[in-house]
Scaffold this motif. Structure first.
Motif, short mmCIF file in Angstrom:
data_model
loop_
_atom_site.label_atom_id
_atom_site.label_comp_id
_atom_site.label_asym_id
_atom_site.label_seq_id
_atom_site.Cartn_x
_atom_site.Cartn_y
_atom_site.Cartn_z
N VAL A 37 -36.88 -39.41 -23.86
CA VAL A 37 -36.96 -38.43 -24.94
C VAL A 37 -35.60 -37.73 -25.01
O VAL A 37 -35.12 -37.24 -24.00
CB VAL A 37 -38.06 -37.38 -24.68
CG1 VAL A 37 -38.10 -36.35 -25.80
CG2 VAL A 37 -39.42 -38.04 -24.53
N SER A 38 -34.99 -37.75 -26.17
CA SER A 38 -33.66 -37.16 -26.27
C SER A 38 -33.60 -36.15 -27.40
O SER A 38 -34.09 -36.39 -28.50
CB SER A 38 -32.64 -38.26 -26.53
OG SER A 38 -31.35 -37.69 -26.63
N GLU A 39 -33.04 -35.02 -27.10
CA GLU A 39 -32.93 -33.97 -28.12
C GLU A 39 -31.59 -33.28 -27.94
O GLU A 39 -30.95 -33.41 -26.91
CB GLU A 39 -34.07 -32.98 -27.97
CG GLU A 39 -34.10 -32.31 -26.61
CD GLU A 39 -35.53 -32.07 -26.10
OE1 GLU A 39 -35.68 -31.24 -25.22
OE2 GLU A 39 -36.46 -32.73 -26.58
N VAL A 40 -31.18 -32.56 -28.97
CA VAL A 40 -29.92 -31.84 -28.87
C VAL A 40 -30.19 -30.35 -29.07
O VAL A 40 -30.83 -29.94 -30.02
CB VAL A 40 -28.90 -32.35 -29.92
CG1 VAL A 40 -27.68 -31.46 -29.93
CG2 VAL A 40 -28.50 -33.77 -29.59
N HIS A 41 -29.74 -29.56 -28.11
CA HIS A 41 -29.95 -28.11 -28.18
C HIS A 41 -28.70 -27.43 -28.74
O HIS A 41 -27.74 -28.08 -29.08
CB HIS A 41 -30.21 -27.53 -26.78
CG HIS A 41 -31.30 -28.21 -26.03
ND1 HIS A 41 -31.87 -27.64 -24.93
CD2 HIS A 41 -31.93 -29.39 -26.21
CE1 HIS A 41 -32.80 -28.45 -24.46
NE2 HIS A 41 -32.85 -29.52 -25.21
N GLY A 42 -28.77 -26.11 -28.78
CA GLY A 42 -27.57 -25.36 -29.15
C GLY A 42 -27.54 -25.04 -30.62
O GLY A 42 -28.49 -24.53 -31.17
N MET A 43 -26.43 -25.38 -31.24
CA MET A 43 -26.21 -25.07 -32.66
C MET A 43 -27.41 -25.43 -33.54
O MET A 43 -27.77 -24.69 -34.44
CB MET A 43 -25.02 -25.88 -33.18
CG MET A 43 -23.70 -25.24 -32.90
SD MET A 43 -23.41 -23.86 -34.03
CE MET A 43 -21.65 -23.66 -33.87
N GLN A 45 -30.43 -25.35 -33.20
CA GLN A 45 -31.62 -24.51 -33.19
C GLN A 45 -31.58 -23.46 -34.29
O GLN A 45 -32.58 -22.88 -34.64
CB GLN A 45 -31.76 -23.81 -31.85
CG GLN A 45 -32.21 -24.75 -30.74
CD GLN A 45 -32.26 -24.06 -29.40
OE1 GLN A 45 -31.39 -23.26 -29.09
NE2 GLN A 45 -33.27 -24.36 -28.63
N SER A 49 -30.61 -28.87 -39.13
CA SER A 49 -31.36 -30.10 -39.06
C SER A 49 -31.51 -30.50 -37.59
O SER A 49 -30.54 -30.51 -36.86
CB SER A 49 -30.57 -31.16 -39.84
OG SER A 49 -31.14 -32.40 -39.67
N TYR A 53 -35.50 -38.00 -30.38
CA TYR A 53 -35.84 -39.42 -30.24
C TYR A 53 -36.83 -39.61 -29.11
O TYR A 53 -36.63 -39.08 -28.03
CB TYR A 53 -34.59 -40.24 -29.91
CG TYR A 53 -33.42 -40.03 -30.83
CD1 TYR A 53 -33.48 -40.46 -32.16
CD2 TYR A 53 -32.25 -39.42 -30.38
CE1 TYR A 53 -32.39 -40.29 -33.00
CE2 TYR A 53 -31.16 -39.25 -31.22
CZ TYR A 53 -31.24 -39.68 -32.53
OH TYR A 53 -30.18 -39.52 -33.36
N ILE A 64 -31.10 -43.03 -27.55
CA ILE A 64 -30.90 -42.80 -28.98
C ILE A 64 -31.62 -43.85 -29.83
O ILE A 64 -31.76 -44.99 -29.42
CB ILE A 64 -29.37 -42.84 -29.31
CG1 ILE A 64 -28.67 -41.65 -28.65
CG2 ILE A 64 -29.12 -42.85 -30.80
CD1 ILE A 64 -27.18 -41.63 -28.85
#
Lengths: 191, 580
Positions: A37-43, A45, A49, A53, A64
């Motif tokens: 499971v992949s996610e992007v944190h930070g900006m 949030q 958008s 995954y 990815i």
């Protein structure tokens, strides 16, 4: 080797997609699959958008999901579904919440929200499964249950028993919200 | 042993705990932040937020001298801040093991540049290790401590966004607590003045030779066999995952777990076993150049370039495989950039700055988003603490006229990190610079971490609270004013006054972040459509809860927190409180 299944969860920061991916990850892990499971944190949030995954199968390498690879895209918002539809594989399904959330360029009049976007997708032979998840979430008792409504809809497309989904919900949300979320799941599944 | 899905950063923390780490000091920075947050959940680890990465690394150094395994964590640009202790810690070595966790951000998901931390390992001559998923992270953290103690060196543990923020399956182990190392005074090793340091440098060079030998033989660098030797791939970390996704077990893959120093014989043997060698690495050609320096013929950046994050398609394309079929749309899809939240206290101050047409030297945090339309209220953003200093320099170059319209804007946490020294420079070297500290009582952008101005520590316990006003006075500023950024008139009055002042000044724009749990939202406002004249004055504010529909302003009740700033913007009193 068994093929890897790819699920993308896309939406707007703050809509609760992180809980959805967490729940899904836990469920698939319990089924004995290799899972990433992949996610992007930070900006992202801050109302931006967001994309997560989820991949599962016998052995998963990349975290990815790339263009033309997703079996399912669960979109929490129309525009976001359109933004990432290029990731859908041939024959894949886009489960999309029909809610519209204007991005800042639209709010300030610098861009138009493409209102007929879902029709264009259908015209391009994309399997679009539309659902008014916000309305159903409200029926269940909270607008915040959009994520579980959408998971309920995804469950309909997948080969995992509803009992297991319900168990995953019970172990992922606070006890006070279990009933509400079970209802949300069922509404998503049956609508 | 139990299995679970674990995010890379939690795996770093788990590895630290299992390896008996006792002290962790860090400054938050995406994508490294959760390492320290997860470490703090283990009672056996003392974990803290330090004011900056240099402080954090030095705390870890002291802790390792004190005989306990220690660590610090930071994002790639944080390592710039901590480079000073790093380069000399290479000379002193360690007592107990020390790991420096550094997270790079290829693709700049949440960063101001795309620098490659591997240069630091080479420059500082310390070993660097990189894992490809959460399970390997736990394993390699343990190995990193062994290397640290065996070779008497700090070890950099490198990660990237896709490893740091990806969950994969791990098996949990027990905590294995090594015996404390006895601290013995050893000035020749730990006091780095020239006479001592000059004797430590050859030790460092010998250590690199020893570590290279380790890299030749240890399983940390391994070959995955392949069926087809027409191509061999050398890669590491995230690159390994993209390669395996595409080639499976078709081509042999040399996976480097140790990025510095790298083996030579092992790579030569691998290269000799295949017809063509391709290096897959994000960012800079570190592995590639190592190969070329050692006379190994490889292909790399000519196929991949230097930019951004890779995916499996990047690898597939380089190997000239067929592209996936996918749908493209004719409709233009408007971008959805991140923005300041509805009710964000920063917005009122930015609106005031935009209205007064100020030059705004910005800094790093949520408030960098003040640069976005419709506020467009920022001129520069360089690095942590770079606002006050840039404003001072700008004013020195442009003189008195610039001083009347130039401000520095910096958050509370960033001011603690490296803004204070800039403010000292303003007062000491006398520019009439106006500094605005946006005090939202939390480190916001990285997801709400405590800092020395919030009154709480990492574990959530009450801590000494830095008094920002008193601090500014102590740093030599005589004019310090506090304003509530929800009060636009007051913001405007104070800003004009301080810009006009013939001496340096600080405005503290103070109101807690609306996302903080203790901040209670007010009832959402509603638009009285009869009163709305469609003038769009409220649209200049950039509040995501306000939009125009059918020519009238409209409030999204799910987003509005009732801050009421829009009421102040409207000339026709169209925004109303419910129940009035």
């Amino acid at each position: 080797m068994m093929k890897t299944t790819n699920i993308m969860i896309v939406g707007v920061g703050g809509q609760g997609s992180l809980l959805a991916s967490k729940l899904l990850g836990k469920l698939l892990c319990g089924e004995g699959y290799d899972v990433k499971v992949s996610e992007v944190h930070g900006m992202s949030q801050r109302g931006g958008s967001v994309v997560t995954y989820v991949r599962f199968g016998e052995k998963v390498y990349s975290p990815i999901i790339d263009k033309g690879e997703a079996d399912y895209i669960i979109s929490f918002e129309k525009l976001e579904g359109a933004r990432y539809v290029s990731c859908l594989k041939e024959g894949g399904t886009l489960v999309v919440n029909t809610q519209q959330i204007d991005p800042m360029p639209v709010i300030i009049g610098a861009a138009e929200y493409p209102a007929e976007i879902l029709s264009e997708l259908e015209a391009k032979a994309v399997n679009v499964d539309k659902i008014d998840a916000l309305a159903l979430a409200n029926v269940a008792g909270s607008s915040k249950a959009v994520n579980i409504v959408l998971l309920g809809r995804l469950a309909k497309h997948m080969n995992i028993s509803t009992e297991k989904w319900i168990a995953a919900i019970e172990s992922s949300v606070k006890p006070a919200f279990v009933e509400l979320n079970k209802k949300a799941f069922e509404l998503g599944y049956n609508s | 042993m139990s299995k679970e899905l674990m995010i890379g950063n939690a795996a770093v923390a788990r590895g630290l705990w299992e390896a008996g780490c006792s002290v962790v000091s860090s400054y938050p920075g995406t994508p490294s932040t959760e390492i320290t947050e997860f470490a703090a959940l283990y009672d056996e680890i003392y974990a803290e937020w330090a004011p900056n990465e240099k402080v954090a690394m030095e705390v870890a150094f002291g802790a390792c001298l004190g005989g306990k395994r220690s660590a610090c964590a930071m994002k790639h640009v944080g390592l710039n801040v901590a480079a000073d202790p790093l380069f000399t810690m290479s000379y002193t070595g360690v007592n107990a093991g020390l790991i420096i966790c550094v997270a790079d951000d290829p693709g700049m998901h949440s960063s101001q540049n795309e620098q490659d931390s591997r240069h630091y390992a080479i420059g500082a001559k310390v070993p660097m290790i990189e894992a490809c998923d959460s399970a390997e992270t736990i394993e390699f953290i343990k190995k990193a401590y062994e290397i640290s103690e065996k070779f008497d060196t700090p070890v950099i543990f490198r990660t990237v966004t896709r490893i740091a923020h990806s969950q994969s399956i791990v098996e949990l182990g027990e905590r294995n607590m090594p015996e404390d190392k006895k601290y013995e005074k050893n000035g020749a090793k730990y006091i780095m003045m020239p006479g001592n340091a000059i004797k430590r440098h050859p030790v460092v060079e010998q250590r690199t030779l020893d570590l290279t030998e380790f890299a030749e033989t240890d399983s940390i660098n391994r070959v995955d066999e392949g069926k087809d030797n027409s191509i061999g791939i050398i890669t590491s970390g995230s690159g390994y995952q993209y390669v395996k996704e595409v080639v499976g077990d078709k081509y042999p893959v040399l996976k480097l777990g140790m990025l510095n120093p790298m083996p030579v014989r092992k790579i030569k043997e691998f290269a000799a076993s295949v017809k063509r060698v391709i290096v897959v690495e994000e960012l800079d050609p570190i592995i590639e150049n190592h190969c070329k320096t050692n006379g190994i013929d490889v292909e790399g950046k000519e196929l991949f370039g230097y930019l951004g994050e890779f995916t499996q398609s990047t690898v597939a394309k380089a190997l000239e495989l067929a592209e996936n079929v996918y749908v493209t749309l004719d409709a233009a899809i408007p971008v959805r950039p991140p923005m300041m939240c509805a009710g964000c206290p920063h917005r009122g101050m930015y609106y005031t700055l935009a209205k007064n047409k100020c030059n705004v030297m910005g800094d790093i945090g949520c408030y960098t988003l003040g640069a976005m339309p419709p506020l467009n209220a920022m001129d520069s953003t360089l690095c942590m603490g770079g606002s006050i200093t840039a404003a001072h320099g700008f004013n020195k170059a442009q003189g008195a006229d610039a001083e009347k319209k130039t401000v520095a804007v910096i958050g509370d946490s960033t001011f603690m990190h490296s803004g204070m020294t800039g403010l000292v420079n303003v007062s000491y070297n006398a520019s009439n610079t106006t500094t605005i500290i946006l005090d939202n009582s939390i480190t916001g952008m990285t997801g709400h971490q405590q800092n020395p101005t919030t009154g709480y520590n990492l574990k959530g316990d009450v801590a000494a609270k830095v008094d920002l006003e008193a601090l500014c006075y102590a740093l030599g500023i005589k004019r310090v004013t506090v304003v509530d950024p929800y009060d636009l008139k007051e913001c405007d009055r104070v800003l004009k006054e301080e810009l006009a002042a013939e001496e340096p000044s600080v405005i503290i724009s103070r109101r807690p972040c609306v996302l903080l749990k203790y901040v209670k939202a007010q009832k959402p406002l509603v638009v009285n459509k009869d009163k709305c004249r469609s003038c769009k004055a409220c649209m200049k504010f950039g509040c995501p809860a306000i939009s125009m529909h059918d020519g009238k302003a409209e409030i999204d009740a799910t987003l509005c927190v009732g801050c009421g700033v829009c009421e102040q913007l409207c000339h026709f009193d169209a925004f109303e409180r419910q129940g009035e």
